[in-house]
Design an enzyme around this catalytic site. Structure first.
Site, PDB file in Angstrom:
ATOM      1  N   CYS A 264       0.967  -1.357   0.005  1.00 25.38           N
ATOM      2  CA  CYS A 264       0.128   0.053  -0.041  1.00 25.38           C
ATOM      3  C   CYS A 264       0.985   1.210  -0.018  1.00 25.38           C
ATOM      4  CB  CYS A 264      -0.858   0.230   1.149  1.00 25.38           C
ATOM      5  SG  CYS A 264      -2.205  -1.264   1.255  1.00 25.38           S
TER       6      CYS A 264
ATOM      7  N   ARG B 211       3.791  -0.300  -4.967  1.00 17.50           N
ATOM      8  CA  ARG B 211       3.624  -0.954  -3.556  1.00 17.50           C
ATOM      9  C   ARG B 211       2.315  -1.815  -3.252  1.00 17.50           C
ATOM     10  NH1 ARG B 211       6.909   1.744   0.056  1.00 17.50           N
ATOM     11  NH2 ARG B 211       5.421   1.287   1.959  1.00 17.50           N
TER      12      ARG B 211
ATOM     13  N   TRP C 227      -2.719  -2.745  -1.598  1.00 15.84           N
ATOM     14  CA  TRP C 227      -2.524  -4.230  -1.821  1.00 15.84           C
ATOM     15  C   TRP C 227      -3.115  -4.754  -0.526  1.00 15.84           C
ATOM     16  CZ3 TRP C 227      -0.440  -8.287   1.121  1.00 15.84           C
ATOM     17  CH2 TRP C 227      -0.042  -9.560   0.355  1.00 15.84           C
TER      18      TRP C 227
ATOM     19  N   ASN D 229      -1.769   2.078   5.548  1.00 14.75           N
ATOM     20  CA  ASN D 229      -0.813   1.030   5.177  1.00 14.75           C
ATOM     21  C   ASN D 229      -0.427   0.227   6.395  1.00 14.75           C
ATOM     22  OD1 ASN D 229       1.272  -0.321   3.927  1.00 14.75           O
ATOM     23  ND2 ASN D 229       2.565   1.285   4.161  1.00 14.75           N
ATOM     24  N   GLY D 230      -0.636  -0.980   6.361  1.00  9.47           N
ATOM     25  CA  GLY D 230      -0.443  -1.861   7.447  1.00  9.47           C
ATOM     26  C   GLY D 230      -1.565  -2.775   7.846  1.00  9.47           C
TER      27      GLY D 230
ATOM     28  N   GLU E  70      17.222 -17.873  -7.644  1.00  9.49           N
ATOM     29  CA  GLU E  70      17.055 -16.952  -8.153  1.00  9.49           C
ATOM     30  C   GLU E  70      16.110 -16.743  -9.673  1.00  9.49           C
ATOM     31  OE1 GLU E  70      16.173 -14.116  -6.704  1.00  9.49           O
ATOM     32  OE2 GLU E  70      16.646 -12.530  -8.212  1.00  9.49           O
TER      33      GLU E  70
ATOM     34  N   LYS F  16      12.374 -15.588 -10.314  1.00  9.37           N
ATOM     35  CA  LYS F  16      11.828 -14.525 -11.202  1.00  9.37           C
ATOM     36  C   LYS F  16      11.030 -14.794 -12.277  1.00  9.37           C
ATOM     37  CE  LYS F  16      13.446 -11.709  -9.900  1.00  9.37           C
ATOM     38  NZ  LYS F  16      14.121 -11.564  -8.885  1.00  9.37           N
TER      39      LYS F  16
ATOM     40  N   GLU G 112       7.580 -15.303 -10.476  1.00 10.01           N
ATOM     41  CA  GLU G 112       6.781 -13.968 -10.027  1.00 10.01           C
ATOM     42  C   GLU G 112       6.171 -12.996 -11.354  1.00 10.01           C
ATOM     43  OE1 GLU G 112       8.947 -11.047  -7.510  1.00 10.01           O
ATOM     44  OE2 GLU G 112      10.706 -11.581  -8.466  1.00 10.01           O
TER      45      GLU G 112
ATOM     46  N   HIS H 235      17.573 -37.234  -6.214  1.00 12.80           N
ATOM     47  CA  HIS H 235      16.920 -37.489  -4.886  1.00 12.80           C
ATOM     48  C   HIS H 235      15.324 -37.127  -5.058  1.00 12.80           C
ATOM     49  CE1 HIS H 235      20.727 -38.564  -3.267  1.00 12.80           C
ATOM     50  NE2 HIS H 235      21.204 -37.207  -3.725  1.00 12.80           N
TER      51      HIS H 235
ATOM     52  N   LYS I 160       5.832  -4.481  -4.194  1.00 16.38           N
ATOM     53  CA  LYS I 160       7.213  -4.322  -4.092  1.00 16.38           C
ATOM     54  C   LYS I 160       7.834  -4.494  -2.708  1.00 16.38           C
ATOM     55  CE  LYS I 160      11.484  -3.373  -5.985  1.00 16.38           C
ATOM     56  NZ  LYS I 160      12.046  -4.393  -6.608  1.00 16.38           N
TER      57      LYS I 160
END
Ligand code: M6R
Length: 620
Positions: free
Chosen positions: A2, A27, A74, A100-101, A493, A497, A500, A516, A615
């Protein structure tokens, strides 16, 4: 998660609010809204979806006034919808706020407020705060306070936040005090921009760029009382903290797309520069070591350290894994890499000779901040490797190292990762030279590091080759990413990428672990990306590659230029420059960033704003 903006001054608030929301959209982008006070009432416009949709609504139904707040969401509590969008109204419209929170005790508070007659129109946790502030205001007025007195409003906010459990950045407007904006925070960032006869508010500094050059970062438990001409801070303990004004370091170029179609692509191509920035002024040729201005630890304390814990989330955690290999190899100090979300609730034995490094691009990740605080509480040296200047983690750590990578706006982290790895390489060199690493070894490392910006420039030339590979495989529904030693974190990584931004299922694994279990996934529809530049165990990686080929799995190899052998075995090869093994994560991660980008584009995904993500993850 947010983003919040606010304005009070002589201009129409709308243009700053909407432009600020565009800049903060990274955000959260489930919905957006603004509220503007016109002197008599507070008008609200809110809309599910992107900020453009809100802008269109405001074009049809404009709001006028020179004080206002805005929010890009968000969703945490309550699905994305017009009703659940912020700002939210408290009481009968006397309070309007954006948050925000996460309010953890919202359900207890909501029941209590319902009993008092408050009507809830949304399924958010935030509406509780709006009603709570309205209720506190009402109580004071009943006891004789004036509804048009700013002090009454500020006290209402201060009484309300005392009852809240959780995290908040709040921007609050009051219908009956039309020139007042109140902002307060605990765990969610807020920054105030100081102008001439005007003030700005934002969740981070990006909306302020081009509007003001002076900013004040609010600290936890602080409340800012803001009008066009005045700015006063209150602390929850009753004190009035000194306002410390910082110069805003960003420029508008940092946040412009320039010639690029997406921020992610721009940020990938910035890497020769950002890696150089991470090293600037930090290489000491004479002493064959690295130097840092902000560690705030003397040589003797640094030599006492016998264990390092690196803590982070997501991509930053992957950078930490590379750091573990580097520090253990160069400095021979045992390193553990902990997910911050786990470390904050664990209690691993750590002596006073353990040093903690939080690694974070944003400096606001809730779990990383909580882990840092937990370690600090126990008396450990807590340092940060951080990109965002003035962020909460940067301010709360005992010392640290900035990345100087400039704002990273694409939700998928790219340049921050390579900058983190660069800084960790410098740190390993620095700690190594205090211990076992020889002078010639230190000089060799410095020489290699100096070559890296050029090596990255050369690596970026794989752009077209990657595009071809992406065209061939973009319809696959599963990918495997495999690497060993320094390239194992690169495999993790690369897989992150792809997941997402293209929504393809991808798994990163140490190549030898395949047999395995995960090798059962291999079939002709599942490409395996082997990160296989020449290394000490190159023949072993080749055997792992053969094992996949033998089971009919297509293989894409990331290999050193001139490696003809791998070209015979793999279905497709993307070549990168040959560099020493410990620097391979820097070059090998670039084709993987580009591959994820190209595949996401071909699948029609929004690379800069992938679904369900934001983000900065400022909630737990
Ligand atoms: O800002 P931070 O580095 O603390 O963020 C940590 C993660 O949220 C972040 O790296 C996330 O995994 C990225 N979206 C990955 O691209």
């Amino acid at each position: 998660m947010c983003g919040i903006v606010g304005y009070v001054g002589p201009k129409q608030a709308y243009s700053y609010l909407i432009e600020g929301l565009f800049r903060l959209e990274y955000r959260g982008y489930d919905s957006a809204g603004i509220a503007i006070q016109d002197g008599e009432q507070i008008g609200i416009r809110k809309k599910t979806g992107r900020v453009t949709e809100l802008a269109e609504l405001c074009r049809q139904e404009p709001l006028k006034g020179s004080i206002g707040i805005g929010h890009t969401r968000w969703a945490t509590h309550g699905a994305p919808s017009d009703t659940n969008s912020h700002p939210h109204v408290g009481g009968n419209g006397e309070v309007v706020l954006a948050h925000n929170g996460v309010i953890e005790n919202y359900s207890i508070l909501r029941d209590r407020l319902r009993e008092l007659g408050y009507v809830f129109r949304t399924s958010t946790d935030t509406e509780v705060v709006a009603h709570l502030v309205a209720h506190q205001l009402d109580e004071s007025i009943r006891l004789g306070a004036s509804p048009t007195d700013a002090k009454t409003c500020v006290q209402a906010v201060e009484s309300a936040i005392k009852q809240i459990k959780g995290t908040y950045g709040l921007a609050v407007l009051f219908r009956d005090v039309p020139d007042l904006l109140v902002a307060t925070r605990l765990g969610s960032p807020l920054v105030v921009g100081i102008g001439k006869g005007e003030h700005y508010l934002a969740s981070d500094a990006s909306p302020l760029v081009g509007n003001t050059e002076e900013v004040v970062y609010l600290k936890d438990h602080e409340t800012a009382v803001i009008t066009a001409d005045s700015f006063v801070l209150h602390h929850q303990d009753g004190s009035e903290p000194v306002v410390s004004i910082h110069a805003l370091a960003q420029t508008s170029q940092d946040t412009d797309l320039g010639e690029y179609e997406h921020y992610m692509l721009k940020e990938i191509f910035e890497q020769p520069q950002t890696i150089e920035n991470a090293m600037r002024g930090r290489l000491d040729e004479d002493e064959a070591t690295a130097k840092f201005g902000g560690l705030n630890m003397d040589a003797q304390s640094l030599r006492r350290i016998d264990r390092i814990v690196l803590t982070a989330c997501g991509t930053s955690w992957h950078a930490g894994l590379v750091g573990e290999y580097l520090i253990e190899e160069f400095a021979r100090i045992p390193v553990e890499v902990e997910y911050a979300s786990e470390l904050r609730y664990r209690n691993p034995p750590m002596s006073d000779r353990t040093m903690i490094f939080a690694i974070t691009q944003s400096g606001e990740t809730a779990d990383t901040l909580a882990a840092l605080r937990e370690c600090k509480r126990k008396g450990h040296e807590t340092l940060a490797i951080c990109n965002t200047v003035g962020s909460t983690i940067a301010r709360e750590a005992n010392g640290g190292i900035y990345l100087h990578a400039g704002p990273e706006i694409g939700v998928a982290s790219t340049k921050a990762f390579t900058s983190q790895v660069t800084v960790l390489t410098l740190l390993a060199l620095f700690l190594g030279r205090m211990r076992h690493l020889s002078y010639p070894a230190g000089q060799r490392i410095i020489g290699h590091l100096r070559e890296m910006p050029d090596k990255i420039r050369q690596t970026l030339k794989c752009f077209d080759a990657v595009k071809e590979v992406a065209r061939k495989y973009y319809t696959a529904e599963n990918f495997l990413y495999l690497g060993r030693l320094y390239n194992f974190p690169v495999a993790l990584e690369g897989a992150l990428k792809l997941k997402e931004i293209s929504y393809i299922h991808a798994e990163g694994y140490p190549a030898a672990e395949m047999k395995h279990g995960p090798i059962a996934l291999v079939d002709e529809h599942t490409p395996s990306v082997f990160i296989a530049p020449r290394c000490q165990i190159y023949p072993k990686v080749m055997s792992n590659l053969e094992e996949v080929k033998a089971r009919g799995g297509p293989v894409i190899a990331i290999a050193c230029e001139g490696d003809d052998k791998i070209a015979e075995l793999a279905d497709d090869v993307i070549f990168v420059p040959d560099v020493d093994e410990y620097l391979q994560p820097l070059v090998a991660s670039i084709p993987l960033q580009l591959l994820a980008y190209q595949i996401a584009i071909l699948r029609g995904c929004n690379v800069d704003r992938p679904r369900n993500l934001a983000k900065s993850v400022t909630v737990e």
